[in-house]
Design a protein around this motif. Structure first.
Motif, PDB file in Angstrom:
ATOM      1  N   ALA A 149      12.405  -0.679   0.168  1.00 33.49           N
ATOM      2  CA  ALA A 149      13.604  -0.161  -0.491  1.00 33.49           C
ATOM      3  C   ALA A 149      13.781  -0.798  -1.869  1.00 33.49           C
ATOM      4  N   ALA A 150      13.590  -2.113  -1.948  1.00 29.30           N
ATOM      5  CA  ALA A 150      13.744  -2.808  -3.228  1.00 29.30           C
ATOM      6  C   ALA A 150      12.723  -2.303  -4.246  1.00 29.30           C
ATOM      7  N   ALA A 151      11.477  -2.115  -3.811  1.00 33.99           N
ATOM      8  CA  ALA A 151      10.426  -1.649  -4.720  1.00 33.99           C
ATOM      9  C   ALA A 151      10.707  -0.231  -5.200  1.00 33.99           C
ATOM     10  N   MET A 207       0.823  -1.203   0.000  1.00 35.21           N
ATOM     11  CA  MET A 207       0.000   0.000   0.000  1.00 35.21           C
ATOM     12  C   MET A 207       0.862   1.260   0.000  1.00 35.21           C
ATOM     13  N   VAL A 208       1.866   1.272   0.871  1.00 31.75           N
ATOM     14  CA  VAL A 208       2.667   2.485   1.056  1.00 31.75           C
ATOM     15  C   VAL A 208       3.546   2.775  -0.158  1.00 31.75           C
ATOM     16  N   THR A 209       4.192   1.755  -0.694  1.00 27.74           N
ATOM     17  CA  THR A 209       5.039   2.007  -1.864  1.00 27.74           C
ATOM     18  C   THR A 209       4.199   2.467  -3.052  1.00 27.74           C
ATOM     19  N   ASP A 234      12.758  -6.471   7.505  1.00 24.02           N
ATOM     20  CA  ASP A 234      12.306  -7.019   6.229  1.00 24.02           C
ATOM     21  C   ASP A 234      11.340  -6.054   5.547  1.00 24.02           C
ATOM     22  N   SER A 235      10.473  -5.428   6.341  1.00 24.48           N
ATOM     23  CA  SER A 235       9.532  -4.445   5.811  1.00 24.48           C
ATOM     24  C   SER A 235      10.274  -3.320   5.101  1.00 24.48           C
ATOM     25  N   ASN A 236      11.348  -2.814   5.729  1.00 24.03           N
ATOM     26  CA  ASN A 236      12.162  -1.768   5.113  1.00 24.03           C
ATOM     27  C   ASN A 236      12.819  -2.251   3.826  1.00 24.03           C
ATOM     28  N   THR A 242       9.348 -10.530  -4.836  1.00 26.33           N
ATOM     29  CA  THR A 242       9.316  -9.184  -4.293  1.00 26.33           C
ATOM     30  C   THR A 242       7.911  -8.622  -4.428  1.00 26.33           C
ATOM     31  N   LEU A 243       7.698  -7.408  -3.876  1.00 26.32           N
ATOM     32  CA  LEU A 243       6.399  -6.752  -4.015  1.00 26.32           C
ATOM     33  C   LEU A 243       6.035  -6.568  -5.487  1.00 26.32           C
ATOM     34  N   LYS A 244       7.016  -6.204  -6.308  1.00 27.94           N
ATOM     35  CA  LYS A 244       6.738  -5.977  -7.721  1.00 27.94           C
ATOM     36  C   LYS A 244       6.473  -7.272  -8.475  1.00 27.94           C
TER      37      LYS A 244
END
Length: 346
Positions: A203-205, A139-141, A197-199, A329-331
Motif C-alpha cells: 500500500a505504501a509503495a 516483485m508484485v508492486t 505488514d505485507s499489505n 520502505t520498498l522504495k
C-alpha cells in the motif's frame, strides 16, 4: 568493488543460511557472528553453517562485535530482542532483519517508535525482508508499472508447510488441535500479522492510505492420522488453514495477502491447493496474472527452503547501506537482485 563488513546475528534455521550467503558473496566480508547460545560461543563461523573454517569465532560479547567497525548486521533470531536491535542501530550499524518483531507486537506502536528513534540517533537504517513479507512484495508492486489503472493487488500463497519442522510454530496457529479456540485465533492473528505488514508495504509503495486491514481465517481438519515424525496430527484435528488480510480504502479492498498452508492434503474439507507457491493477480488495465513456483534441487533438505528467506536479506546489503536513515520502505531500498555476474567472476 565495494566490500561491506557484515555481522551475522544468530545462526539458527535462517541465520545458518544467511551466514553461508555472506561467505559466498565476494562483495561481503564476514566481520563477526553473534551466538545466541553459549554452546556456540567460540565455534568457527564456517562450522556453524557447513562451510570451511573462516578464522572468525562466534561470540556472545556484544561490545566486542560493536567494536569491529562493521557496516551492517544480518539479524535473524527466532525471537526479536528490542534492546539488542536498538543498541545496534544506535551504534550506527544498518540492520537487515528477517525477524518481524512479532513477539513484540510487530513493527508498530512503541516498538516502531523506539526503532525509529534509534535509527535517527545512529543515522542508521532498518530493513525488514525475507520471502514474504519482502521479496514477493517488491516483485508484485513492480508489476503494476505496466498498468494505466489498478483496482486490486492480490498475493495468494500456497504451501506444503510440512517442510518447516517447527511443531511450536504450527501448534501456535492451531494445527494438531481439535478446534480453533478464540485464543488460538488471536494467536494466529498475531503470527499472521506478517501478512498485514505485507499489505502495508505494498500500500505504501502504491500510494494507498488504508482505512482498514481486515483479518480472516478458516480451518480444515485431517481425515486420517498423520505422523510427520516431528508432529503427530490426529484424525479430525486441524491440519490446514486459509487466512489473510484485506487492505481497504473507503470500504473497497485494494491490496490482499492470503495464505493457504497445509501439513497434509488428507482433509475432511474439500479444499484444493495450488501447486504454484504464488498466484498474483493485479486487477486493472491491463489485468496482470502470474504464477511463481520454486523448484528446489534434489540436494535440499526441508530446512534448505529457508534459503528463500535468507537470501533476500543477504542480497539487499549494499542497497540498505545506501538507503536513507530510518525504517526503510520498498522504495527506499529499491531493486534487490542476486549478484550473478560477481558470482560468475569468482
Amino acid at each position: 568493488m565495494t566490500t561491506l563488513r557484515v555481522i551475522q546475528w544468530t545462526t539458527g534455521k535462517v541465520g545458518k543460511l544467511s551466514l553461508r550467503g555472506i561467505l559466498d558473496d565476494p562483495r561481503l566480508e564476514l566481520a563477526g557472528v553473534y551466538a545466541y547460545s553459549a554452546d556456540k560461543a567460540g565455534v568457527d563461523a564456517g562450522a556453524l553453517c557447513g562451510r570451511p573454517d573462516t578464522g572468525i569465532l562466534a561470540t556472545t560479547d556484544i561490545d566486542a562485535l560493536l567494536a569491529l567497525d562493521a557496516d551492517v548486521v544480518l539479524y535473524t533470531p527466532f525471537m526479536a530482542d528490542l534492546d539488542h536491535a536498538v543498541r545496534l542501530l544506535d551504534s550506527g550499524l544498518d540492520v537487515i532483519s528477517t525477524n518481524l518483531f512479532l513477539n513484540l507486537g510487530g513493527i508498530q506502536g512503541e516498538t516502531r517508535e523506539k526503532l525509529a528513534a534509534a535509527c535517527a540517533r545512529g543515522d542508521s537504517s532498518l530493513f525488514i525482508t525475507g520471502i514474504n513479507p519482502g521479496w514477493i512484495n517488491s516483485m508484485v508492486t513492480a508489476m503494476t508499472a505496466v498498468c494505466r489503472h489498478v483496482e486490486t493487488v492480490s498475493i495468494h500463497e500456497s504451501a506444503d508447510v510440512s517442510v518447516y519442522e517447527s511443531a511450536e510454530t504450527w501448534q501456535a496457529l492451531g494445527f494438531s488441535y481439535p478446534e480453533a479456540t478464540p485464543e488460538k485465533i488471536e494467536m494466529s492473528k498475531l503470527w499472521l500479522s506478517t501478512f498485514r505488514d505485507s499489505n502495508e508495504r505494498m500500500a505504501a509503495a502504491l500510494g494507498y492510505r488504508l482505512d482498514d486491514i481486515e483479518f480472516f481465517i478458516e480451518h480444515a481438519t485431517a481425515s486420517t492420522e498423520v505422523d510427520l515424525g516431528w508432529l503427530r496430527i490426529e484424525k479430525d484435528t486441524i491440519a490446514a488453514i486459509r487466512a489473510g488480510w484485506n487492505g481497504k480504502v473507503a470500504g473497497k479492498t485494494v491490496v490482499q495477502s492470503n495464505v493457504a498452508w497445509y501439513l497434509t492434503k488428507q482433509l475432511n474439507e474439500d479444499w484444493q491447493f495450488d501447486d504454484d507457491h504464488y498466484h498474483v493477480v493485479i486487477e486493472g488495465e491491463p489485468e496482470v496474472r502470474t504464477r511463481i513456483r520454486f523448484v528446489p534441487p534434489d540436494t535440499w533438505g526441508n530446512h534448505e527452503w529457508d534459503t528463500m528467506t535468507a537470501m533476500p536479506a543477504v542480497n539487499a546489503a549494499l542497497e540498505v547501506v545506501a538507503a536513507p536513515a530510518g525504517i526503510s520502505t520498498l522504495k527506499d531500498v529499491g531493486l534487490v537482485c542476486a549478484p550473478a555476474g560477481v558470482w560468475l567472476d569468482h
